[in-house]
Design a protein around this motif. Sequence first.
Motif, PDB file in Angstrom:
ATOM      1  N   THR A 287      48.874  30.900  74.904  1.00 13.16           N
ATOM      2  CA  THR A 287      49.251  31.081  73.466  1.00 13.16           C
ATOM      3  C   THR A 287      49.702  29.960  73.049  1.00 13.16           C
ATOM      4  N   GLY A 288      49.256  28.662  73.074  1.00  7.75           N
ATOM      5  CA  GLY A 288      49.536  27.533  72.543  1.00  7.75           C
ATOM      6  C   GLY A 288      51.054  27.329  72.569  1.00  7.75           C
ATOM      7  N   GLY A 289      51.671  27.553  73.456  1.00  5.89           N
ATOM      8  CA  GLY A 289      53.196  27.187  73.727  1.00  5.89           C
ATOM      9  C   GLY A 289      53.952  28.247  73.329  1.00  5.89           C
ATOM     10  N   GLY A 290      53.314  29.362  73.335  1.00  7.79           N
ATOM     11  CA  GLY A 290      54.193  30.766  72.952  1.00  7.79           C
ATOM     12  C   GLY A 290      54.073  30.950  71.615  1.00  7.79           C
ATOM     13  N   THR A 291      53.351  30.156  70.655  1.00  2.00           N
ATOM     14  CA  THR A 291      53.496  30.595  69.284  1.00  2.00           C
ATOM     15  C   THR A 291      52.213  31.415  68.939  1.00  2.00           C
ATOM     16  N   ALA A 292      51.157  31.577  69.752  1.00  3.00           N
ATOM     17  CA  ALA A 292      49.785  32.158  69.343  1.00  3.00           C
ATOM     18  C   ALA A 292      49.711  33.419  70.410  1.00  3.00           C
ATOM     19  N   TYR A 293      49.643  34.488  69.730  1.00  2.96           N
ATOM     20  CA  TYR A 293      49.148  35.795  70.519  1.00  2.96           C
ATOM     21  C   TYR A 293      47.739  36.197  70.813  1.00  2.96           C
ATOM     22  N   THR A 294      46.939  35.742  69.810  1.00  7.29           N
ATOM     23  CA  THR A 294      45.550  36.238  69.669  1.00  7.29           C
ATOM     24  C   THR A 294      44.707  34.713  69.417  1.00  7.29           C
ATOM     25  N   THR A 295      43.556  34.986  70.014  1.00  6.43           N
ATOM     26  CA  THR A 295      42.724  33.724  69.837  1.00  6.43           C
ATOM     27  C   THR A 295      42.610  33.326  68.224  1.00  6.43           C
ATOM     28  N   GLU A 296      42.485  34.154  67.430  1.00  4.09           N
ATOM     29  CA  GLU A 296      42.563  33.843  66.069  1.00  4.09           C
ATOM     30  C   GLU A 296      43.549  33.137  65.711  1.00  4.09           C
ATOM     31  N   THR A 297      44.797  33.698  66.070  1.00  5.03           N
ATOM     32  CA  THR A 297      46.277  33.053  65.559  1.00  5.03           C
ATOM     33  C   THR A 297      46.182  31.407  66.474  1.00  5.03           C
ATOM     34  N   GLN A 298      45.648  31.441  67.423  1.00  2.00           N
ATOM     35  CA  GLN A 298      45.887  30.304  68.203  1.00  2.00           C
ATOM     36  C   GLN A 298      44.882  29.104  67.746  1.00  2.00           C
ATOM     37  N   ARG A 299      43.551  29.501  67.233  1.00  2.00           N
ATOM     38  CA  ARG A 299      42.845  28.475  66.516  1.00  2.00           C
ATOM     39  C   ARG A 299      43.331  27.991  65.101  1.00  2.00           C
ATOM     40  N   ARG A 300      44.091  28.777  64.417  1.00  2.00           N
ATOM     41  CA  ARG A 300      44.596  28.539  63.176  1.00  2.00           C
ATOM     42  C   ARG A 300      45.584  27.668  63.487  1.00  2.00           C
ATOM     43  N   SER A 301      46.531  27.969  64.426  1.00  2.00           N
ATOM     44  CA  SER A 301      47.729  26.988  64.810  1.00  2.00           C
ATOM     45  C   SER A 301      47.183  25.559  65.352  1.00  2.00           C
ATOM     46  N   GLU A 302      46.478  25.520  66.051  1.00  2.00           N
ATOM     47  CA  GLU A 302      45.771  24.354  66.695  1.00  2.00           C
ATOM     48  C   GLU A 302      45.176  23.451  65.525  1.00  2.00           C
ATOM     49  N   VAL A 303      44.636  23.919  64.570  1.00  2.00           N
ATOM     50  CA  VAL A 303      43.982  23.114  63.463  1.00  2.00           C
ATOM     51  C   VAL A 303      45.042  22.680  62.458  1.00  2.00           C
ATOM     52  N   ALA A 304      46.055  23.466  62.017  1.00  2.00           N
ATOM     53  CA  ALA A 304      47.232  23.315  61.516  1.00  2.00           C
ATOM     54  C   ALA A 304      48.028  22.099  62.009  1.00  2.00           C
ATOM     55  N   ARG A 305      48.045  21.944  63.405  1.00  2.00           N
ATOM     56  CA  ARG A 305      48.804  20.884  64.011  1.00  2.00           C
ATOM     57  C   ARG A 305      47.919  19.515  64.062  1.00  2.00           C
ATOM     58  N   ALA A 306      46.396  19.660  64.095  1.00  2.00           N
ATOM     59  CA  ALA A 306      45.688  18.463  64.076  1.00  2.00           C
ATOM     60  C   ALA A 306      44.226  18.728  63.653  1.00  2.00           C
ATOM     61  N   ALA A 307      43.951  17.928  62.674  1.00  2.00           N
ATOM     62  CA  ALA A 307      42.656  18.258  61.934  1.00  2.00           C
ATOM     63  C   ALA A 307      41.582  18.038  63.053  1.00  2.00           C
ATOM     64  N   VAL A 308      40.288  18.738  62.736  1.00  2.00           N
ATOM     65  CA  VAL A 308      39.115  18.830  63.850  1.00  2.00           C
ATOM     66  C   VAL A 308      37.972  18.279  62.959  1.00  2.00           C
ATOM     67  N   PRO A 309      37.449  16.936  63.611  1.00  2.00           N
ATOM     68  CA  PRO A 309      36.263  16.595  62.953  1.00  2.00           C
ATOM     69  C   PRO A 309      35.020  17.449  62.986  1.00  2.00           C
ATOM     70  N   VAL A 310      34.413  17.389  61.836  1.00  2.00           N
ATOM     71  CA  VAL A 310      33.189  18.289  61.891  1.00  2.00           C
ATOM     72  C   VAL A 310      32.149  17.437  62.177  1.00  2.00           C
ATOM     73  N   PRO A 311      31.294  18.021  63.491  1.00  2.00           N
ATOM     74  CA  PRO A 311      30.239  16.993  63.585  1.00  2.00           C
ATOM     75  C   PRO A 311      29.119  17.187  62.654  1.00  2.00           C
ATOM     76  N   ASP A 312      28.161  16.217  62.853  1.00  2.00           N
ATOM     77  CA  ASP A 312      26.929  16.186  61.795  1.00  2.00           C
ATOM     78  C   ASP A 312      26.041  17.271  62.216  1.00  2.00           C
ATOM     79  N   PHE A 313      25.359  17.926  61.302  1.00  2.00           N
ATOM     80  CA  PHE A 313      24.178  18.829  61.518  1.00  2.00           C
ATOM     81  C   PHE A 313      23.196  18.823  60.378  1.00  2.00           C
ATOM     82  N   ALA A 314      22.091  19.032  60.833  1.00  2.00           N
ATOM     83  CA  ALA A 314      20.897  18.948  59.584  1.00  2.00           C
ATOM     84  C   ALA A 314      21.221  20.512  59.221  1.00  2.00           C
ATOM     85  N   VAL A 315      20.965  20.555  57.719  1.00  2.00           N
ATOM     86  CA  VAL A 315      21.048  21.973  57.222  1.00  2.00           C
ATOM     87  C   VAL A 315      19.988  21.840  56.054  1.00  2.00           C
ATOM     88  N   VAL A 316      19.927  23.129  55.609  1.00  2.00           N
ATOM     89  CA  VAL A 316      18.899  23.419  54.668  1.00  2.00           C
ATOM     90  C   VAL A 316      19.541  24.360  53.495  1.00  2.00           C
TER      91      VAL A 316
END
Length: 218
Positions: A32-61
């Motif tokens: 739960t991310g050190g006890g601060t997140a109780y769902t996967t959704e909450t945890q992913r938001r907490s992790e990104v708020a703590r440290a930015a995530v680089p977006v890999p490059d993809f080909a898009v159309v």
Amino acid sequence: MPANLSADGLLHTFAASLLVLAAGLWALFDATGGGTAYTTETQRRSEVARAAVPVPDFAVVDALGRTGSLREWLAQGDRVWIVDFVYTRCATVCLSLGTVFQQLQAQLAAQGLQNQVGLLSISFDPEQDRPPALADYEKRMRMQPGVWQAVSLVNPEDRRRLLDTFGIMVVPAPLGEFEHNAALHIVTADGQLVRILGLEDGPRAMALARELANASAP
């Protein structure tokens, strides 16, 4: 006390139980991310708020059939982006996302902020969402090209990595549909995912995107 259960045996049993309990609590704490997140959704938001995530490059159309890299799309105009993930045949949560983006589009256009903040919808269904489907989706959503754009992956094999980067969970549903989580993702022009907010946080997403855009302005 039974003859075969000595005081030492009780002590050892108690100590073992404590170890099992401690291990379980640590697993819960870690999951739960050190006890601060109780769902996967909450945890992913907490992790990104703590440290930015680089977006890999993809080909898009896009809807016009123009191809390019996702990082190039994000860099255009040096804007901060509010990003969502959809598939164009969706008749459930994507409609809610579309409504939120329509409201944000109206606000951006009314306030003349489209050069600072952009809206980007990324399809996670590249097999179906080719340019004609994107064009139909843009028409249905009444997208203004200078404010809100839609793209799909050129290479379907990139889908898993894209979803993993943003923490999007997609589960196949009957009739070729999908169940998926929905949120507003704040991404900077240099391709950093810096915040994830809920659908109800449209005004907050707008304010944060403007703040980031102003901070990066020369």
